[in-house]
Design an enzyme around this catalytic site. Structure first.
Site, PDB file in Angstrom:
ATOM      1  N   ASN D  23       0.848  -1.194   0.000  1.00 38.78           N
ATOM      2  CA  ASN D  23       0.000   0.000   0.000  1.00 38.78           C
ATOM      3  C   ASN D  23       0.881   1.240   0.000  1.00 38.78           C
ATOM      4  O   ASN D  23       1.718   1.411   0.892  1.00 38.78           O
ATOM      5  CB  ASN D  23      -0.921   0.007   1.227  1.00 38.78           C
ATOM      6  N   SER D  46      -4.981  -0.217  -3.120  1.00 34.18           N
ATOM      7  CA  SER D  46      -5.370   1.149  -2.783  1.00 34.18           C
ATOM      8  C   SER D  46      -6.595   1.039  -1.891  1.00 34.18           C
ATOM      9  O   SER D  46      -7.554   0.337  -2.225  1.00 34.18           O
ATOM     10  CB  SER D  46      -5.651   1.964  -4.037  1.00 34.18           C
ATOM     11  N   GLU D  47      -6.554   1.705  -0.751  1.00 35.67           N
ATOM     12  CA  GLU D  47      -7.527   1.411   0.300  1.00 35.67           C
ATOM     13  C   GLU D  47      -8.952   1.826  -0.025  1.00 35.67           C
ATOM     14  O   GLU D  47      -9.885   1.454   0.681  1.00 35.67           O
ATOM     15  CB  GLU D  47      -7.090   2.011   1.640  1.00 35.67           C
ATOM     16  N   ASN D  48      -9.145   2.579  -1.107  1.00 37.60           N
ATOM     17  CA  ASN D  48     -10.518   2.879  -1.499  1.00 37.60           C
ATOM     18  C   ASN D  48     -11.195   1.697  -2.182  1.00 37.60           C
ATOM     19  O   ASN D  48     -12.401   1.734  -2.397  1.00 37.60           O
ATOM     20  CB  ASN D  48     -10.572   4.123  -2.404  1.00 37.60           C
ATOM     21  N   SER D  88     -11.614  -3.745   2.397  1.00 37.03           N
ATOM     22  CA  SER D  88     -10.302  -3.159   2.165  1.00 37.03           C
ATOM     23  C   SER D  88      -9.537  -2.993   3.471  1.00 37.03           C
ATOM     24  O   SER D  88      -8.352  -3.336   3.567  1.00 37.03           O
ATOM     25  CB  SER D  88     -10.466  -1.793   1.488  1.00 37.03           C
TER      26      SER D  88
END
Lengths: 219, 232, 232, 219
Positions: D23, D46-48, D88
């Site tokens: 990340n 990607s944390e979205n 996520s």
């Protein structure tokens, strides 16, 4: 005449309301799906991971990957969806299911229910029942009023290990429809056709409030 | 990112006596048939199994029970299995019964790094004995901790070489929540495709939660209760 | 089971001043554009918004900020919005900042009937102030409680008349976890199809978690950071 | 010569190991993706809500429904998948991501990090950073060693509100690579080409262990 299992299911089906999501337990509750009143649209949730459960498949069309919580082969109706167990119990715990119908070995006058274990004899497990009874706002128990020896299963206190406390809202037995009062105690609502109030009281160990004339169930 | 192992032997490498193994499936639906056979073949013993059910006498986890390989079962429902009942009543087999939703959430909690959560299930019953209980908004809840396993073994319908999984129908059940809940997650799939062939929007479980993937063989997919209706 | 309402006005019926509203989206991606416009039109004020971001000055929740309709924002990241910063620094706007994963999990907990859970995020920081902390397996965690909202408003790609939803790409983000986390859940979709047209295996959110669904119109889908590379 | 931002990213890229999920935070960390070493296969989260994030799209091919956590338009590589925010951060909290690279306003000698708030001046929020630093086993900070006024940002104790405590494992600044020792304190590992140990020590407020010859970074 005491009701048979089909009639218990039929009486419970009268409780269904339009647009309700409903979880039916194994046994008598499963039969409720056969008696959905005209004009009432309900959707059945099975806790192993389907909403919009349909009838059994036609012979030869069974799919091993499509079963209900009783491990029976089923079908999916248009608008159905599948999901995992965490999501399934999220729905249940999150109170998105409007009605839960399940069987019981014993119920008590304050709405406790026991249906998963007989110490030293039978331990099949609680399956999803503990989640259902702890979460659902509206729980109807479908059961025989007495055991084979004639002893009441509608008790002051459950003698078996509990599945949930103060959770049952209504009991439909082969003899009667009873409501669990918010302050505890049962209220007799309806009698099975031809069954007298006295017979019901005699078969009930729990405190049973009988007010005025008690109508017979109609089908 | 290639998670493919060549067969079930390689997939199950490292599974040892005394370990805790989490297995997907509901009844016989969506169980990792190939891996269960391999556990039988490997003769690993003294294992703790976390699985909603214990199979039937001659299929699913029942096969491990036959060989007395299981020390302890953690399940929600264990009916339909005579050998199970015999071992449990005789005290040979340790059994921990957990409400089904709690079981699912304890697996999901392990997957998601949540050590504990509160659930109303089991409050006021023997399931809550010895556990912390607490009131939130006027209702009582029980604190439950995440399950951790050495291995999690799941069965999916389709998978790709990157470990992404898609399940089918109600064979999904406990499988997704167990992915990543074990130190090593093994996925057996009916169809294994190159990375890029599955629509990224339709993937149920991201490959990051799967360590080893292989194409299973000879799925029996036994039906426990064959119920049908007649064409009228 | 028909969840269809005829338009955004009907969908937003019952939303009143002072309510708590949860809205999906990450930045401007996957936000319920139609419903936000309706909230502007309705002039509901004093609302608490739970949303990962606060939009930009002239789009998304920024529109509600312009009209001073928001009393309190609960978000994880609120950059890129001058009017927001002005209202916050002047004290007009109350702001509660929550780690992004905690925010997502607090919504999911509300959806799933979990009143509280433990997370390591924020331990040792001001986010943990006043909250219970506890050690599990040698690591410290903070107890976080579920968010409850009066309304949850989400945006999906496809939906059916039964309320089943499918999201697209990274426009999925917070939307699924907010479904069912409000007393009433409103879903606006780009494409609305009859029940039965979506593959039951591909549905991201079951209709049971959605109360009202309608087909949105004129999606702008504004891009916040248009980044491209040149064809070589 | 102190490194520029691209070189900081390039040096961090040397830390990547085969088959890691990574990340990358906003700013310098994003640039790391441009320097993946030959033969190393990594996947970016990607944390979205995407795993398998690819490069920016070609002009005209931007998709508003496909962005990264910095709200930039991106593409998806073969084998990518999309998921919701709860999943996520489940990945992140569940320690399934092997490496997190993020920027910082300040780091301390025991591995504390501050990067989300300047009281009274700037409060953009922590976004996913608090979840990332509280969960990840392996956190590398990419930062300038000093602020514009020349004051050290590598401190005995952070002065700004913390994002996480005792979590940073390694710092790659424009001047040096430093490791956070398990017992606290920093250890100098490498110097930027042409930067002396003395310059680094002078720019560092934190306790900095210097043992033996400190090699220059190589690219």
């Amino acid at each position: 005449m005491a009701l048979d299992k089909q009639q218990i299911a039929q009486r419970i089906a009268q409780e269904l309301q339009h647009n309700w999501y409903v979880n039916l337990g194994i046994g008598i509750p499963t039969l409720v799906a056969n008696y959905i009143p005209e004009g009432i649209d309900v959707e059945f949730q099975s806790e192993n991971g389907i909403l919009g459960m349909g009838p059994f498949p036609f012979e030869g069309e069974e799919d091993a990957d499509l079963i209900n919580a009783g491990k029976q082969t089923i079908t999916a109706l248009p608008g159905a969806c599948y999901f995992d167990s965490a999501m399934s119990f999220g729905m249940i715990r999150g109170q998105h299911v409007q009605l839960t119908v399940l069987g019981a070995m014993e119920v008590s006058e304050n709405g406790d229910i026991a249906n998963w274990k007989i110490p030293g004899k039978m331990v099949k497990g609680m399956g999803g029942a503990m989640d259902l009874v702890a979460s659902a706002d509206n729980i109807i128990v479908a059961m025989m009023h007495t055991n084979k020896a004639g002893a009441s299963k509608v008790l002051k206190e459950c003698s078996l290990p509990l599945t949930g406390v103060r959770c049952v809202k209504k009991i439909v037995s082969n003899l009667a429809v009873m409501e669990v009062l918010p302050e505890g105690g049962l209220k007799l609502i309806e009698r099975a056709p031809g069954v007298s109030v006295e017979e019901i009281v005699a078969a009930t160990e729990a405190k049973l409030l009988v007010e005025g004339d008690i109508p017979e169930m109609t089908f | 990112m290639n998670k493919v192992v060549k067969n079930v032997e390689e997939a199950c490498q490292g599974i040892q006596d005394g370990m805790t193994i989490m297995l997907g499936g509901f009844g016989l639906c969506g169980i990792p048939e190939n891996s269960i056979s391999e556990l039988v073949r490997k003769k690993v013993t003294d294992v703790t199994c976390i699985s909603n059910n214990a199979g039937v006498d001659d299929f699913g986890l029942g096969l491990l029970l036959q060989g007395k390989q299981i020390k302890k079962m953690i399940s929600s429902y264990v009916g339909e299995n005579d050998e199970f009942e015999r071992q449990m009543l005789s005290g040979e087999l340790e059994v921990e019964l957990t409400p089904q939703g709690t079981l699912a959430e304890k697996c999901r909690a392990a997957q998601a790094g949540i050590p504990a959560f509160f659930t109303p299930a089991g409050y006021g019953t023997e399931v809550a004995e010895g556990k912390e209980t607490r009131e939130f908004n006027g209702k009582m809840y029980v604190m439950e901790e995440a399950y951790k396993a050495d291995f999690a073994i799941v069965k999916a319908w389709k998978g790709d070489t990157a470990g992404n999984l898609i399940f089918k129908g109600t064979a999904r059940n406990f499988n997704p929540s167990m992915c990543g809940a074990g130190n090593v997650t093994i996925a057996e799939v009916e169809e294994l495709v190159p990375a890029g062939e599955l629509d990224p929007n339709e993937i149920h479980i991201p490959g990051i939660l799967v360590n080893r993937i292989f194409k299973g063989e000879n799925y029996e997919k036994r039906i426990e209760q064959r119920t049908v209706r007649q064409k009228s």
